[in-house]
Design a protein around this motif. Structure first.
Motif, PDB file in Angstrom:
ATOM      1  N   TYR A 250     109.154  26.778  16.871  1.00 12.48           N
ATOM      2  CA  TYR A 250     107.908  27.233  17.495  1.00 12.48           C
ATOM      3  C   TYR A 250     108.198  27.636  18.941  1.00 12.48           C
ATOM      4  N   PRO A 251     107.571  28.708  19.392  1.00 16.60           N
ATOM      5  CA  PRO A 251     107.739  29.019  20.816  1.00 16.60           C
ATOM      6  C   PRO A 251     107.065  27.948  21.671  1.00 16.60           C
ATOM      7  N   GLY A 252     107.678  27.599  22.771  1.00 18.45           N
ATOM      8  CA  GLY A 252     107.098  26.592  23.665  1.00 18.45           C
ATOM      9  C   GLY A 252     106.454  27.267  24.862  1.00 18.45           C
ATOM     10  N   PRO A 253     106.203  26.508  25.918  1.00 16.49           N
ATOM     11  CA  PRO A 253     105.663  27.134  27.138  1.00 16.49           C
ATOM     12  C   PRO A 253     106.782  27.837  27.911  1.00 16.49           C
ATOM     13  N   TRP A 254     107.246  28.964  27.351  1.00 17.25           N
ATOM     14  CA  TRP A 254     108.399  29.678  27.907  1.00 17.25           C
ATOM     15  C   TRP A 254     108.109  30.221  29.308  1.00 17.25           C
ATOM     16  N   TRP A 255     106.814  30.317  29.655  1.00 18.48           N
ATOM     17  CA  TRP A 255     106.464  30.840  30.980  1.00 18.48           C
ATOM     18  C   TRP A 255     106.839  29.850  32.082  1.00 18.48           C
TER      19      TRP A 255
ATOM     20  N   PHE B  83     100.048  34.989  27.116  1.00 20.57           N
ATOM     21  CA  PHE B  83     101.135  34.957  28.101  1.00 20.57           C
ATOM     22  C   PHE B  83     102.132  36.089  27.890  1.00 20.57           C
ATOM     23  N   PHE B  84     102.368  36.446  26.619  1.00 13.90           N
ATOM     24  CA  PHE B  84     103.294  37.546  26.366  1.00 13.90           C
ATOM     25  C   PHE B  84     102.749  38.833  26.999  1.00 13.90           C
ATOM     26  N   PHE B  85     101.494  39.154  26.689  1.00 15.08           N
ATOM     27  CA  PHE B  85     100.937  40.412  27.195  1.00 15.08           C
ATOM     28  C   PHE B  85     100.722  40.359  28.708  1.00 15.08           C
ATOM     29  N   MET B  86     100.325  39.191  29.213  1.00 12.81           N
ATOM     30  CA  MET B  86     100.100  39.094  30.663  1.00 12.81           C
ATOM     31  C   MET B  86     101.418  39.251  31.422  1.00 12.81           C
ATOM     32  N   THR B  87     102.498  38.640  30.895  1.00 11.18           N
ATOM     33  CA  THR B  87     103.794  38.759  31.569  1.00 11.18           C
ATOM     34  C   THR B  87     104.270  40.207  31.537  1.00 11.18           C
ATOM     35  N   MET B  88     104.115  40.855  30.359  1.00  8.87           N
ATOM     36  CA  MET B  88     104.523  42.266  30.262  1.00  8.87           C
ATOM     37  C   MET B  88     103.695  43.121  31.229  1.00  8.87           C
ATOM     38  N   HIS B  89     102.399  42.833  31.285  1.00  9.10           N
ATOM     39  CA  HIS B  89     101.495  43.567  32.182  1.00  9.10           C
ATOM     40  C   HIS B  89     101.948  43.408  33.633  1.00  9.10           C
ATOM     41  N   LEU B  90     102.277  42.163  34.005  1.00  4.48           N
ATOM     42  CA  LEU B  90     102.707  41.877  35.383  1.00  4.48           C
ATOM     43  C   LEU B  90     104.009  42.608  35.711  1.00  4.48           C
ATOM     44  N   VAL B 108      96.932  40.939  44.186  1.00  4.73           N
ATOM     45  CA  VAL B 108      96.857  39.524  44.570  1.00  4.73           C
ATOM     46  C   VAL B 108      96.000  38.743  43.563  1.00  4.73           C
ATOM     47  N   ILE B 109      94.875  39.318  43.162  1.00  2.42           N
ATOM     48  CA  ILE B 109      94.003  38.612  42.207  1.00  2.42           C
ATOM     49  C   ILE B 109      94.703  38.479  40.859  1.00  2.42           C
ATOM     50  N   GLY B 110      95.427  39.512  40.490  1.00  3.20           N
ATOM     51  CA  GLY B 110      96.161  39.467  39.224  1.00  3.20           C
ATOM     52  C   GLY B 110      97.200  38.355  39.234  1.00  3.20           C
ATOM     53  N   VAL B 111      97.966  38.254  40.325  1.00  5.39           N
ATOM     54  CA  VAL B 111      99.007  37.218  40.414  1.00  5.39           C
ATOM     55  C   VAL B 111      98.368  35.824  40.446  1.00  5.39           C
ATOM     56  N   LEU B 112      97.257  35.703  41.176  1.00  4.05           N
ATOM     57  CA  LEU B 112      96.556  34.404  41.203  1.00  4.05           C
ATOM     58  C   LEU B 112      96.090  34.023  39.797  1.00  4.05           C
ATOM     59  N   SER B 113      95.603  35.005  39.046  1.00  2.00           N
ATOM     60  CA  SER B 113      95.165  34.735  37.671  1.00  2.00           C
ATOM     61  C   SER B 113      96.338  34.221  36.844  1.00  2.00           C
ATOM     62  N   PHE B 114      97.508  34.820  37.059  1.00  2.00           N
ATOM     63  CA  PHE B 114      98.707  34.381  36.339  1.00  2.00           C
ATOM     64  C   PHE B 114      99.006  32.911  36.673  1.00  2.00           C
ATOM     65  N   GLY B 115      98.972  32.584  37.972  1.00  2.00           N
ATOM     66  CA  GLY B 115      99.273  31.217  38.410  1.00  2.00           C
ATOM     67  C   GLY B 115      98.285  30.206  37.835  1.00  2.00           C
ATOM     68  N   ILE B 116      97.000  30.542  37.885  1.00  2.00           N
ATOM     69  CA  ILE B 116      95.964  29.640  37.353  1.00  2.00           C
ATOM     70  C   ILE B 116      96.169  29.461  35.840  1.00  2.00           C
ATOM     71  N   LEU B 169      89.575  25.112  35.576  1.00  2.00           N
ATOM     72  CA  LEU B 169      90.493  26.253  35.667  1.00  2.00           C
ATOM     73  C   LEU B 169      89.974  27.484  34.915  1.00  2.00           C
ATOM     74  N   PRO B 170      89.385  27.324  33.704  1.00  2.00           N
ATOM     75  CA  PRO B 170      88.826  28.512  33.049  1.00  2.00           C
ATOM     76  C   PRO B 170      87.741  29.188  33.893  1.00  2.00           C
ATOM     77  N   PHE B 171      86.954  28.371  34.599  1.00  2.00           N
ATOM     78  CA  PHE B 171      85.894  28.939  35.452  1.00  2.00           C
ATOM     79  C   PHE B 171      86.515  29.799  36.564  1.00  2.00           C
ATOM     80  N   ILE B 172      87.554  29.243  37.200  1.00  2.34           N
ATOM     81  CA  ILE B 172      88.231  30.007  38.260  1.00  2.34           C
ATOM     82  C   ILE B 172      88.875  31.267  37.656  1.00  2.34           C
ATOM     83  N   LEU B 173      89.505  31.087  36.493  1.00  5.00           N
ATOM     84  CA  LEU B 173      90.169  32.222  35.841  1.00  5.00           C
ATOM     85  C   LEU B 173      89.162  33.301  35.467  1.00  5.00           C
TER      86      LEU B 173
END
Lengths: 361, 203
Positions: A250-255, B83-90, B108-116, B169-173
């Motif tokens: 299974y993929p994990g939290p790879w991020w 996470f796959f699509f967000m990382t590719m997007h970033l 900046v907002i995009g990167v903050l969204s990634f961090g959250i 966190l979902p609220f902030i996101l």
């Protein structure tokens, strides 16, 4: 002579049809099919939580060693320091510090644990009271009224004996020795864990009311060698990229890869403040990513790399085939990206070829 | 200065229906990489939908019920997709230098969204209620404590971790992603870098 002034806001690139709603619906359908399909085919990883009871039944020596470590102060949590306590005899072994920077200590001890009392003495008192166990009552009284030196002698003798201990019929068998009341206490602690009640008592101690939301004391009792042994068998330890992967296949939290990577190399892997160092390193790297637009050099990097030419290859092909830029009076301003209030001025009647007619103002 | 009037004017200029629901795009928007953003959002929809159902049934349901396990699986795979699509997007937006020409806030907002999202996903792993949660809770406590977060976060307190995961966190996101989308729509898609001109073209 009439001149035309351009800035980026007044320029309009040629447009083509685009249906945002349709694109959104199509991507929702594709995502849904993929996500639901993967869920139906493979489910999700899950490995049942480990309990004190399970450990007590499978590895009773581990439970006795953990309990004795809490009682004699040699256990990790007993001497951890903030946020749990002020160490063992004021000796704090869990406080991380980069130079004199140790924010861990700023807040005092908001989640207090006196390991000996929380993990051993209180549970045994409860057991003795509930079962009217006079022998255990007396052992606890003997231990608590003994001098610290005497306690240390008994604890130390039993600690050595546990290294040579055997398990017979689920019980811990140790050579004869001077253990005072501690051997009996540890046997009863083991019985308590085997019955499943130890977790309940530990959960009770970290929750002030009826509700059991805080698993702190129960988890911290297991957190040393006990959990490490189980984690090591499934490659979950820090040096095994633990946090980065889930159950096999299974993929994990790879991020979390950049974070986990730090734990594989010095100084993060060797420093006693490795966790603090890793947390602040990631914070700095994140700040760099956040402020890329303002970091000289880094903000120009994408332009130097040619990947954007691949992404916009159709656009650049079009400019090349039309030879659009050759005589364009805007090319210098374009090169400078029209930043700030930059404007370009051209003679009247000229329409730059890569923009739409009528875009000037 | 009339604040109300000023806000109304700015909002109506920037957030016109033409910007919010465009039926046209510049011709340079012609690559599959542009779909990473919308796929990130689609995955997020499945994260939220499955998460809301699981939250409604309570944090134990998905550990013992067959349907709960299926919902947990949908949550798991939608997070992986997100996470796959967000990382590719970033990554792609970095290569496009998408902070250019007045789009720094969008970046900046995009990167903050990634961090959250990273922190939210981590608290989700801790809310699974299995060995992985136990192990990561005891392992990460040293990092949270060492970093000085211990004053306001007890990572071993499931009530706090679960609350942070499903609400805080979902609220902030939600706010950040909404802001990011409005910023993208009001500024439009970043234009290509100017073409490199050949020497014979005189540059």
């Amino acid at each position: 002579m009439k001149v035309l002034r351009f800035n980026r806001n007044t320029l309009q690139f040629p447009k083509k049809d685009f249906d945002m709603v349709k694109e959104g619906v199509i991507s929702l359908v594709i995502s849904g099919v993929v996500i639901v399909g993967l869920s139906a085919l493979w489910g999700a990883p899950y490995r049942a939580a480990v309990t004190n009871q399970e450990i007590a039944q499978k590895s009773p020596i581990l439970i006795e060693r953990a309990a004795l470590g809490d009682l004699d102060g040699s256990g990790t949590i007993a001497s951890y320091g903030p946020p749990y306590n002020n160490g063992w005899n004021r000796q704090e072994n869990g406080v991380q510090s980069i130079g004199s920077f140790h924010p861990q200590t700023w807040w005092g001890t908001p989640y207090p644990i006196d390991a000996a009392k929380t993990d051993v003495l209180t549970p045994l008192h409860m057991l003795a009271n509930a079962s009217d166990n006079q022998q255990l009552q007396s052992a606890l009284q003997t231990y608590q009224s003994a001098s610290v030196k005497q306690q240390q002698t008994w604890d130390s003798n039993l600690s050595k004996a546990l290294k040579k201990a055997n398990v017979e019929n689920g019980n811990v068998v140790i050579p004869r020795g001077n253990y005072g009341p501690v051997a009996l206490m540890m046997n009863d602690e083991l019985s308590l864990a085997k019955s499943g009640m130890l977790s309940g008592i530990l959960d009770r101690s970290s929750n002030q009311g009826v509700y059991r939301w805080n698993v702190q004391n129960d988890l911290l009792f297991l957190q040393g060698k006990t959990l490490h042994q189980i984690a090591g068998k499934i490659n979950m330890k820090g040096e095994q990229w633990g946090i980065n992967h889930d159950e096999q296949a299974y993929p994990g939290p790879w991020w979390l890869t950049p974070y986990t990577f730090l734990y594989q190399i010095p100084p993060w892997s060797t420093s006693s403040a490795g966790d603090e160092l890793a947390a602040y390193t990631i914070a700095v790297l994140f700040a760099i990513l956040l402020f890329v637009p303002w970091i000289p050099g880094l903000n120009k990097l994408p332009r130097l790399l040619s990947i954007h030419r691949l992404i916009w290859r159709d656009w650049y092909k079009r400019l090349e085939s039309d030879n659009t830029c050759a005589n364009c009076p805007l090319r210098e301003s374009c090169r400078q990206e029209f930043r700030n209030s930059k404007q370009a001025v051209v003679k009247s009647g000229f329409a730059p070829a890569c923009y739409q007619n009528g875009s000037n103002s | 200065m009339n604040w109300t009037k000023s806000i109304r004017t700015r909002m109506s200029e920037k957030l016109s229906w033409e910007n919010l629901l465009p039926s046209e795009q510049p011709v340079y928007v012609s690559s599959l990489v542009y779909s990473f953003g919308v796929f990130t959002l689609s995955s997020l929809v499945f994260c939220i939908a499955s998460g809301v159902i699981m939250a409604a049934k309570g944090p134990l349901w998905y550990q013992y019920s067959g349907l709960g396990e299926f919902l947990r699986s949908i949550h798991f795979w939608s997070v992986q997709a997100f996470f796959f699509f967000m990382t590719m997007h970033l990554v792609v937006q970095f290569f496009m230098g998408s902070w250019r020409e007045g789009r720094t806030v969008t970046w900046v907002i995009g990167v903050l969204s990634f961090g959250i999202s990273v922190v939210d996903a981590f608290t989700g792993y801790l809310s699974r209620g299995d060995f992985f949660s136990q192990w990561n809770q005891v392992q990460s406590k040293d990092a949270f404590n060492g970093a000085g977060m211990d004053g306001f976060l007890n990572i071993l307190n499931n009530g706090q971790v679960y609350g942070i995961h499903i609400v805080v966190l979902p609220f902030i996101l939600f706010i950040l992603v909404g802001w990011h989308l409005l910023a993208v729509r009001s500024k439009g898609v970043v234009p290509p870098y100017p073409a490199r001109l050949k020497k014979k073209d005189g540059v």
